[in-house]
Design an enzyme around this catalytic site. Structure first.
Site, mmCIF file in Angstrom:
data_model
loop_
_atom_site.group_PDB
_atom_site.id
_atom_site.type_symbol
_atom_site.label_atom_id
_atom_site.label_comp_id
_atom_site.label_asym_id
_atom_site.label_seq_id
_atom_site.Cartn_x
_atom_site.Cartn_y
_atom_site.Cartn_z
ATOM 1 N N SER A 128 0.830 -1.204 0.000
ATOM 2 C CA SER A 128 0.000 0.000 0.000
ATOM 3 C C SER A 128 0.864 1.253 0.000
ATOM 4 C CB SER A 128 -0.893 0.022 1.245
ATOM 5 O OG SER A 128 -1.555 1.260 1.309
ATOM 6 N N LYS A 182 -4.482 -6.597 3.066
ATOM 7 C CA LYS A 182 -4.444 -5.431 2.172
ATOM 8 C C LYS A 182 -5.859 -5.076 1.700
ATOM 9 C CE LYS A 182 -3.245 -2.177 -0.620
ATOM 10 N NZ LYS A 182 -3.328 -2.256 -2.037
ATOM 11 N N HIS A 185 -7.621 -3.365 4.475
ATOM 12 C CA HIS A 185 -6.997 -2.037 4.600
ATOM 13 C C HIS A 185 -7.660 -1.075 3.612
ATOM 14 C CE1 HIS A 185 -4.305 0.880 2.679
ATOM 15 N NE2 HIS A 185 -3.734 1.057 3.849
ATOM 16 N N ASN A 186 -7.837 -1.528 2.381
ATOM 17 C CA ASN A 186 -8.459 -0.661 1.369
ATOM 18 C C ASN A 186 -9.914 -0.374 1.711
ATOM 19 O OD1 ASN A 186 -6.010 -1.045 0.132
ATOM 20 N ND2 ASN A 186 -6.847 -1.370 -1.890
ATOM 21 N N GLU A 189 -9.907 2.231 4.215
ATOM 22 C CA GLU A 189 -9.581 3.480 3.498
ATOM 23 C C GLU A 189 -10.858 4.084 2.869
ATOM 24 O OE1 GLU A 189 -6.165 3.018 0.790
ATOM 25 O OE2 GLU A 189 -7.386 3.984 -0.731
HETATM 26 P P1 NAP Z 1 -1.221 -2.073 -13.861
HETATM 27 O O1 NAP Z 1 -1.669 -0.924 -14.646
HETATM 28 O O2 NAP Z 1 -2.157 -2.687 -12.878
HETATM 29 O O3 NAP Z 1 -0.755 -3.237 -14.856
HETATM 30 C C1 NAP Z 1 0.132 -2.978 -15.916
HETATM 31 C C2 NAP Z 1 1.227 -4.010 -15.936
HETATM 32 O O4 NAP Z 1 0.674 -5.327 -16.046
HETATM 33 C C3 NAP Z 1 2.127 -3.823 -17.147
HETATM 34 O O5 NAP Z 1 3.441 -4.139 -16.748
HETATM 35 C C4 NAP Z 1 1.572 -4.845 -18.115
HETATM 36 O O6 NAP Z 1 2.476 -5.265 -19.097
HETATM 37 C C5 NAP Z 1 1.280 -5.972 -17.170
HETATM 38 N N1 NAP Z 1 0.373 -6.939 -17.743
HETATM 39 C C6 NAP Z 1 -0.941 -6.774 -18.011
HETATM 40 N N2 NAP Z 1 -1.434 -7.910 -18.561
HETATM 41 C C7 NAP Z 1 -0.412 -8.782 -18.634
HETATM 42 C C8 NAP Z 1 -0.273 -10.116 -19.089
HETATM 43 N N3 NAP Z 1 -1.328 -10.795 -19.561
HETATM 44 N N4 NAP Z 1 0.940 -10.696 -19.033
HETATM 45 C C9 NAP Z 1 2.004 -10.034 -18.550
HETATM 46 N N5 NAP Z 1 1.951 -8.775 -18.087
HETATM 47 C C10 NAP Z 1 0.761 -8.160 -18.123
HETATM 48 O O7 NAP Z 1 0.177 -1.722 -13.132
HETATM 49 P P2 NAP Z 1 0.443 -0.939 -11.757
HETATM 50 O O8 NAP Z 1 -0.475 0.220 -11.570
HETATM 51 O O9 NAP Z 1 1.915 -0.746 -11.698
HETATM 52 O O10 NAP Z 1 0.007 -2.012 -10.648
HETATM 53 C C11 NAP Z 1 0.618 -3.285 -10.555
HETATM 54 C C12 NAP Z 1 -0.110 -4.076 -9.480
HETATM 55 O O11 NAP Z 1 -0.011 -3.376 -8.242
HETATM 56 C C13 NAP Z 1 -1.616 -4.232 -9.759
HETATM 57 O O12 NAP Z 1 -2.055 -5.462 -9.253
HETATM 58 C C14 NAP Z 1 -2.235 -3.111 -8.948
HETATM 59 O O13 NAP Z 1 -3.573 -3.370 -8.603
HETATM 60 C C15 NAP Z 1 -1.318 -3.119 -7.727
HETATM 61 N N6 NAP Z 1 -1.270 -1.847 -6.986
HETATM 62 C C16 NAP Z 1 -1.290 -0.669 -7.628
HETATM 63 C C17 NAP Z 1 -1.224 0.521 -6.906
HETATM 64 C C18 NAP Z 1 -1.220 1.853 -7.610
HETATM 65 O O14 NAP Z 1 -1.294 2.876 -6.904
HETATM 66 N N7 NAP Z 1 -1.100 1.880 -8.929
HETATM 67 C C19 NAP Z 1 -1.121 0.486 -5.531
HETATM 68 C C20 NAP Z 1 -1.056 -0.743 -4.894
HETATM 69 C C21 NAP Z 1 -1.123 -1.900 -5.639
HETATM 70 P P3 NAP Z 1 2.432 -4.575 -20.563
HETATM 71 O O15 NAP Z 1 3.188 -3.302 -20.413
HETATM 72 O O16 NAP Z 1 3.081 -5.541 -21.444
HETATM 73 O O17 NAP Z 1 0.993 -4.344 -20.906
#
Ligand code: NAP
Length: 471
Positions: A128, A182, A185-186, A189
């Site tokens: 988080s 987690k 937690h959300n 939030e």
């Molecule tokens: P995201 O937008 O959730 O996902 C994009 C990423 O996933 C890219 O690297 C994409 O690769 C990859 N991806 C999607 N489909 C795929 C597939 N079939 N095979 C392989 N790779 C694939 O990314 P993010 O915001 O950085 O979040 C990553 C994780 O952390 C998620 O689960 C999200 O829910 C969690 N999270 C996010 C936040 C936040 O604030 N953003 C906070 C806490 C947790 P390509 O570039 O090749 O499409």
């Protein structure tokens, strides 16, 4: 010779920032992304001596020291399963796969067992703090095999936020425990944000305060017992001018319609399944759902009469709103931690509630002064059935509940929606009231369905042949 300490798959916002955070702490990080260009961009825009990009999965995996630690930071859901399938034939027994995304905890339990059968270790890790947290110190909730935790502990503890010397990271429990914690937690939030939004409506529409004054009020509140990240950013938000409009603040130009991602809704669904009342989190989800019905709301505001209520607010109005917020916040956390309590038993996780509160003290969105009190409460009694029964929280509820009642009455009379505040009071009264009305419900159930009932004056289960007194 493989020399990379850990590999991250997924170079979007979270993965790239976590990779840089690990690199800053001296870990050699291998970076890989399905679409190679994203890796190239990260390496080009944020070069780091401890960060290396790889453009084939095979080379990426060959670069890692044994046992290999492969962290997935990709879109939750099917992509995690498909990357796991891709990894399985290329991993060795004893290697470790870590899912740091927002995966649903039941998926994590399933994947944990699936990989265990193949000799591969799996950690489901709640993270988080968004982009900034990932880069400079998030709150980290690892779930998986306790004996193997030592293989990931140094990395996670180093990169997590810290309060003094203490890392905001602790082993949570087996299989899906980290992702479960987690998720809730959300949910908390959601409730926390909804409560703040309701106090905003009251201050604005009953108090008539402008954004400058609102900013001052929240800034003032942030110096006291409500001190928290969310109150702090709220004070900032009201002070932010709209760059397109010299005379106004940006907040007034933002559409009154909020999205809801999976985790808040999952928390509510899960609570219903476990039979735990988290009405404030559910109210927060429902309010976001309603916020999206823009056309219906427009029609209703034109066609449903607003109440007329001219009573002036009291001199203590701002303080009463503050006290209401504080009392309701206690109840929101009491609900969230009740859900943890139930899950700990249901899934056999033996959750340490005090430790969980302590790792929320920095790095994450719900970080707040108040969490120390939760840690203290469980430190005194780890079997506390509900946070409301801790001496500190009980005193605060008793001290502030009349303000909560007054403010809710005012909101109702003025027609201002305060679903989270109201649900806080309902939860309190449902606990406090000597009678909740379930005796009548049991009688009705027995009347129409012979569902039976228990009696107050003797043991056993009874059925009564109810008479039709009124034909
Ligand atoms: P995201 O937008 O959730 O996902 C994009 C990423 O996933 C890219 O690297 C994409 O690769 C990859 N991806 C999607 N489909 C795929 C597939 N079939 N095979 C392989 N790779 C694939 O990314 P993010 O915001 O950085 O979040 C990553 C994780 O952390 C998620 O689960 C999200 O829910 C969690 N999270 C996010 C936040 C936040 O604030 N953003 C906070 C806490 C947790 P390509 O570039 O090749 O499409």
């Amino acid at each position: 010779m493989p020399e990379m300490d850990i590999g991250i798959i997924g170079m979007a916002v979270m993965g790239s920032n976590l990779a840089l955070n690990m690199a800053d702490h001296g870990f050699k990080v291998a970076a890989y992304n399905r679409t190679a260009n994203l890796t190239r961009e990260v390496i080009k825009n944020t070069p780091h001596k401890n960060l290396e990009g790889f453009y084939s999965m095979q080379e990426f995996l060959h670069s890692l020291k044994s046992p290999r630690r492969v962290m997935l930071m990709i879109k939750a859901g099917k992509p995690v399963d498909s990357v796991i399938e891709e990894l399985i034939p290329q991993l060795d027994k004893g290697d470790i796969v870590i899912d740091g995304g927002n995966s649903f905890f039941e998926d994590t339990i399933r994947r944990y067992s699936y990989l265990k059968e193949k000799g591969i270790n799996y950690f489901g890790v709640g993270i988080s703090g968004g982009e900034k947290g990932a880069r400079f110190g998030p709150s980290i909730m690892p779930g998986g095999n306790k004996d193997l935790y030592k293989h990931v502990q140094p990395v996670f503890e180093a990169i997590s936020a810290h309060v003094g010397e203490e890392p905001c990271c602790t082993y949570i429990g087996d299989n899906g425990a980290g992702h479960y914690v987690k998720m809730v937690h959300n949910g908390i939030e959601y409730a926390d944000m909804q409560l703040i939004a309701e106090t905003y409506l009251l201050l604005r529409h009953v108090g008539g305060f402008d954004n400058k004054k609102l900013s001052e009020i929240f800034h003032e509140w942030n110096k006291g017992e409500l001190h928290s990240y969310l109150i702090g950013i709220t004070a900032d938000i009201f002070a932010e001018n709209d760059e397109n409009n010299q005379d106004g603040q940006l907040v007034d130009k933002i559409l009154d319609s909020a999205g809801q991602k999976g985790t808040g809704r999952w928390t509510s669904i899960q609570a219903l399944k476990q039979g735990v009342d988290i009405s404030m989190i559910t109210a927060a989800c429902n309010t976001r759902v309603l916020s999206n019905l823009r056309e219906e709301r427009k029609k209703a505001s034109a066609e449903i009469k607003a109440p007329v209520y001219d009573k002036k607010m009291s001199d203590s109005f701002i303080e009463e709103v503050r006290k209401s917020l504080y009392a309701a916040k206690i109840i929101a956390y009491a609900q969230g931690f009740s859900l943890y309590n139930s899950a700990s038993k249901e899934y056999g996780w033996d959750l340490d509630f005090g430790k969980i509160a302590s790792i929320f003290r920095a790095g994450c969105i719900i970080q707040a002064e108040f969490l120390n009190k939760i840690t203290e409460a469980y430190g005194k009694n780890k079997n506390l059935p509900n946070l409301m029964f801790d001496k500190f929280f009980l005193e605060n509820i008793n001290e502030n509940q009349s303000s909560l009642r007054n403010i809710i009455c005012l909101a109702i009379n003025k027609g201002i929606p305060v679903p989270a505040l109201s649900n806080a009071l309902q939860y309190l009264d449902a606990h406090r009231s000597p009678q909740i009305g379930a005796n009548l419900i049991q009688a009705q159930r027995d009347y129409f369905g012979a569902h039976t009932y228990e009696r107050t004056d003797k043991e056993g289960v009874f059925h009564h042949e109810w008479q039709e007194h009124y034909k």
